[in-house]
Design a protein around this motif. Sequence first.
Motif, PDB file in Angstrom:
ATOM      1  N   ASN A 255      34.641  41.305  27.879  1.00 47.54           N
ATOM      2  CA  ASN A 255      36.080  41.030  28.355  1.00 47.54           C
ATOM      3  C   ASN A 255      36.354  41.402  29.646  1.00 47.54           C
ATOM      4  OD1 ASN A 255      38.911  40.194  27.422  1.00 47.54           O
ATOM      5  ND2 ASN A 255      39.025  41.977  28.459  1.00 47.54           N
ATOM      6  N   ALA A 256      37.028  40.515  30.727  1.00 45.89           N
ATOM      7  CA  ALA A 256      37.281  40.736  31.949  1.00 45.89           C
ATOM      8  C   ALA A 256      38.718  40.335  32.203  1.00 45.89           C
ATOM      9  CB  ALA A 256      36.080  40.041  33.142  1.00 45.89           C
ATOM     10  N   ASP A 257      39.526  41.092  32.717  1.00 41.03           N
ATOM     11  CA  ASP A 257      40.917  40.879  33.193  1.00 41.03           C
ATOM     12  C   ASP A 257      40.741  41.099  34.772  1.00 41.03           C
ATOM     13  OD1 ASP A 257      42.743  39.860  31.139  1.00 41.03           O
ATOM     14  OD2 ASP A 257      42.208  42.051  30.196  1.00 41.03           O
ATOM     15  N   ILE A 258      41.063  39.858  35.776  1.00 44.02           N
ATOM     16  CA  ILE A 258      41.297  40.269  37.037  1.00 44.02           C
ATOM     17  C   ILE A 258      42.489  39.660  37.481  1.00 44.02           C
ATOM     18  CG2 ILE A 258      40.333  39.245  39.178  1.00 44.02           C
ATOM     19  CD1 ILE A 258      37.626  39.195  37.771  1.00 44.02           C
ATOM     20  N   SER A 259      43.271  40.240  38.207  1.00 47.27           N
ATOM     21  CA  SER A 259      44.710  39.919  38.959  1.00 47.27           C
ATOM     22  C   SER A 259      44.780  40.409  40.394  1.00 47.27           C
ATOM     23  CB  SER A 259      45.721  40.538  37.977  1.00 47.27           C
ATOM     24  OG  SER A 259      45.932  41.876  38.347  1.00 47.27           O
ATOM     25  N   ASN A 275      41.874  35.896  32.666  1.00 51.20           N
ATOM     26  CA  ASN A 275      41.335  36.692  31.468  1.00 51.20           C
ATOM     27  C   ASN A 275      39.850  35.996  31.019  1.00 51.20           C
ATOM     28  OD1 ASN A 275      41.420  36.670  28.097  1.00 51.20           O
ATOM     29  ND2 ASN A 275      41.265  38.707  29.155  1.00 51.20           N
ATOM     30  N   TYR A 276      39.066  36.321  30.751  1.00 48.83           N
ATOM     31  CA  TYR A 276      37.690  35.969  30.368  1.00 48.83           C
ATOM     32  C   TYR A 276      37.094  36.704  29.181  1.00 48.83           C
ATOM     33  CZ  TYR A 276      32.955  33.756  29.955  1.00 48.83           C
ATOM     34  OH  TYR A 276      31.666  33.461  29.616  1.00 48.83           O
ATOM     35  N   PHE A 277      36.707  35.894  27.928  1.00 48.58           N
ATOM     36  CA  PHE A 277      36.194  36.862  26.897  1.00 48.58           C
ATOM     37  C   PHE A 277      35.055  35.867  26.283  1.00 48.58           C
ATOM     38  CE2 PHE A 277      35.928  37.570  22.349  1.00 48.58           C
ATOM     39  CZ  PHE A 277      35.501  39.097  22.407  1.00 48.58           C
ATOM     40  N   ASN A 278      34.160  36.449  26.143  1.00 52.17           N
ATOM     41  CA  ASN A 278      32.742  35.863  25.603  1.00 52.17           C
ATOM     42  C   ASN A 278      31.907  36.988  24.531  1.00 52.17           C
ATOM     43  OD1 ASN A 278      30.681  34.279  24.989  1.00 52.17           O
ATOM     44  ND2 ASN A 278      30.035  34.055  27.129  1.00 52.17           N
ATOM     45  N   GLN A 296      33.148  33.571  20.094  1.00 53.39           N
ATOM     46  CA  GLN A 296      34.156  32.952  20.897  1.00 53.39           C
ATOM     47  C   GLN A 296      34.040  32.900  22.215  1.00 53.39           C
ATOM     48  OE1 GLN A 296      38.353  34.858  20.191  1.00 53.39           O
ATOM     49  NE2 GLN A 296      37.361  36.113  18.562  1.00 53.39           N
ATOM     50  N   HIS A 297      34.351  31.891  23.010  1.00 52.76           N
ATOM     51  CA  HIS A 297      34.419  31.840  24.445  1.00 52.76           C
ATOM     52  C   HIS A 297      35.867  31.360  24.828  1.00 52.76           C
ATOM     53  CE1 HIS A 297      32.483  29.533  27.857  1.00 52.76           C
ATOM     54  NE2 HIS A 297      32.733  30.805  28.385  1.00 52.76           N
ATOM     55  N   ARG A 298      36.290  32.209  25.670  1.00 56.58           N
ATOM     56  CA  ARG A 298      37.742  31.980  26.121  1.00 56.58           C
ATOM     57  C   ARG A 298      37.987  32.265  27.392  1.00 56.58           C
ATOM     58  NH1 ARG A 298      40.127  35.704  22.942  1.00 56.58           N
ATOM     59  NH2 ARG A 298      40.275  37.240  24.182  1.00 56.58           N
ATOM     60  N   ILE A 299      38.846  31.520  28.076  1.00 54.70           N
ATOM     61  CA  ILE A 299      39.264  31.706  29.327  1.00 54.70           C
ATOM     62  C   ILE A 299      40.573  31.268  29.502  1.00 54.70           C
ATOM     63  CG2 ILE A 299      38.661  29.466  30.284  1.00 54.70           C
ATOM     64  CD1 ILE A 299      37.651  30.813  33.015  1.00 54.70           C
ATOM     65  N   SER A 300      41.498  32.243  30.096  1.00 51.18           N
ATOM     66  CA  SER A 300      42.925  31.971  30.430  1.00 51.18           C
ATOM     67  C   SER A 300      43.290  32.189  31.898  1.00 51.18           C
ATOM     68  CB  SER A 300      43.673  32.922  29.286  1.00 51.18           C
ATOM     69  OG  SER A 300      45.066  32.874  29.768  1.00 51.18           O
ATOM     70  N   VAL A 301      44.143  31.263  32.484  1.00 53.09           N
ATOM     71  CA  VAL A 301      44.465  31.307  33.846  1.00 53.09           C
ATOM     72  C   VAL A 301      45.945  31.584  34.021  1.00 53.09           C
ATOM     73  CG1 VAL A 301      44.472  30.437  36.142  1.00 53.09           C
ATOM     74  CG2 VAL A 301      42.504  30.351  34.439  1.00 53.09           C
TER      75      VAL A 301
END
Length: 768
Positions: A255-259, A275-278, A296-301
């Motif tokens: 999981n990665a959160d970058i802002s 946000n990226y989750f794999n 799961q493979h998820r990306i949120s912007v």
Amino acid sequence: MFFLNKSYWGILFFLFLAGFSFSQSTTIHGRITSEGEPVPFALIFVKGTSFNVQADAGGNYQVTSVPSGAYELMVSAYGYEKTTRMIRIEQEQLYHLDIELKQPEKSIDEVVVSGTMKEVSKLDSPVPVEVYTDKFFKANPNPSIFEALQQINGVRPQVNCNVCNTGDIHINGLEGPYTMILIDGMPIVSGLSSVYGLSGIPQALIDRVEVVKGPASTLYGSEAVGGLINIITKKTTNAPLLSADVFGTSWGELNADISGKFKAGKKTQSLVGINYFNYQLPVDKNKDGFTDVTLQHRISVFNKWNFDRRENRLFSIAARYIYEDRWGGEMGWNRSFRGGDSIYGESIYTNRWELFGAYALPLEEKILFQFSGNGHDQNSVYGDVPYLAQQYIGFGQLTWYKTIGRHDLLVGATYRYTYYDDNTPATSTFDTLTGGKNRPSHMQLPGFFVQDELTLHPNHKLLLGLRFDYNSLHGTILTPRLNYKWNSDNRKNVVRVSVGNGYRVANVFTEDHAALTGAREVIFVSELKPETSWNGNVNFVKHIITGNGTFLGVDATIFYTYFNNKIIPDYETNANQIIYDNLDGHAVSQGLTLNLDLSLKNGLKARVGGTLMDVYSVEEGIKERQLFSERFTGVWNIGYTIRKIGLTIDYTGNVYSPMRLPLLGPADPRDTYSPWWSIQNMQLTKTFRHGIEVYGGVKNLLNWTPAKGVPFLIARSADPFDKQVQFDGSGQVVVTPDNPYGLTFDPSYVYGPNQGIRGFLGIRWTFH
């Protein structure tokens, strides 16, 4: 000539001295402490200059080459109040300055917005609001806000499916559809997205989460029957320039959160988060042939803009996009089997966009316009059953604030449009000429509300509210509420009494995942009527602050909710069906919740809570306990910071009493009630220089999973398409040698996460 030479050298010597004098610089050094103990890695800024340093682990600092002059030193450190010192540097070469930092008093008066739809002091709010900051959630990092909410007392993320692991949020025992989820006060997560929309909200952008337990329908509409959760994102003014938070687990999750934020002109700022989750490692530790956790493979912007920071010209707009590909099922499943009936899998593709914002009209009056829109496209299959759905929601709200004497008035008008279409019977009709015909749902919901917060006395407030909505499908909705607050002169004792009415229109296929998964047939006995409810609660808050800086907060609430027309799915009449109908009787949710908040000067902090509740229905004189509802739940969050070495230890967890579970018939060998169960976690966080934190620990220390102690979780996992199941003429399952318990494939026997013990390691970096 000699004279000239002598003069020449004299002038050079004079210039040298003068230059030395003008360029004379000083080294400032000292130690940063708090109550005699060093404060590691404090930041020291010499305002108006580029001189910025960080103290070492022992609190020692040194600023070199500071020219003569007057300066203001600012010192800040995590967990301490900022301190400034004025100093004047002359021609000294070494300037010693020790600085003492203070620990802030426990924040007992945060600003909240969810209770009354405007920023007010938490102690002044007539509506009890619980506030949880981003630091609270960092004690047990999770890849989504859905999982993070498990640490809040009385709030439980409920997993509804053993295969795809989707769920909803329960507040005080009430199911997910009774909880309204807001982002920055906007009704973003609802309807179709209530199952999948809580994933992918970047936690790096979350400033705080506000929770209101009890009716909030007067201000927020019919979905806020049981309460609301308002996820408030950081403002561009207080967000760090750049932050990153990345962690992985021993199960292979990443999981990665970058802002970050940036300026675009003098009055425009923007905040961006990703946000990226794999997770791509199929695991079957309970040996039933199915994945324990969905892949799961998820990306949120996320992007937020503030165009003007002046209070009377506020204009902000934000957008979020999320894409998720998740699947769970038999271990041999891959995309080639999607929608087929040879190997069972549940595969969900989610595309979702959101847009929301606020604009304060440039008038003397406080008039605010808020708006939001979202689109949700779900392409999913559950075995060989497709579920294709689209939902679009547009929302606008205009509010006017006015203070007249002792009356603090709030008047608002709202409009909400919802478009929904899917491939289920919910949006289809049948006629003898054309056969099946698609009929998307178009719902318009204009509304008007008024609220009067009356100050009877400095210690007494009365809040009166009334909302009128017109549902284009169900007609008039009227929801009143009343709140009363008393506080002592020192505001360390507060009593609140609340009474309110709720109203909810149900949409089974968007809200209840069990209606889609497995092999059960969905039966509607009649057209479902809207649910109505009355809720009352009494809240008591007490703050105790001792002379040595110890803080103890007590927050206790008694709650009671009475439902008419409640919709309760019937899993037990027929093992192959889920039967939906309005209850011919009433339902009740009642109980007591208690939170204790402790903070000591030595670095120990603890938040402990417990909820006792009784959730049941009464039909034809028979009282029955609600499915998936525990009698007791407890949570704790205990942390201790060793300041000398910059190390924090966090111990978090929860415990749940047994809850009633759905069985497939009298011969089903599984227990009717779950056992007592607990998820416990331990984390160590080490703080380094330059805003770096490294953290790691163990989740689910007890290695608890619901598969322990039961013969199976998923009924007939070896025959997920019921090819070997025989039925009689009435649709009941026939007992056969191959099916001795008379079961069908069913994954709804689930009450907790299937993921066992795992380690995790992560790193955070924050640059201001």
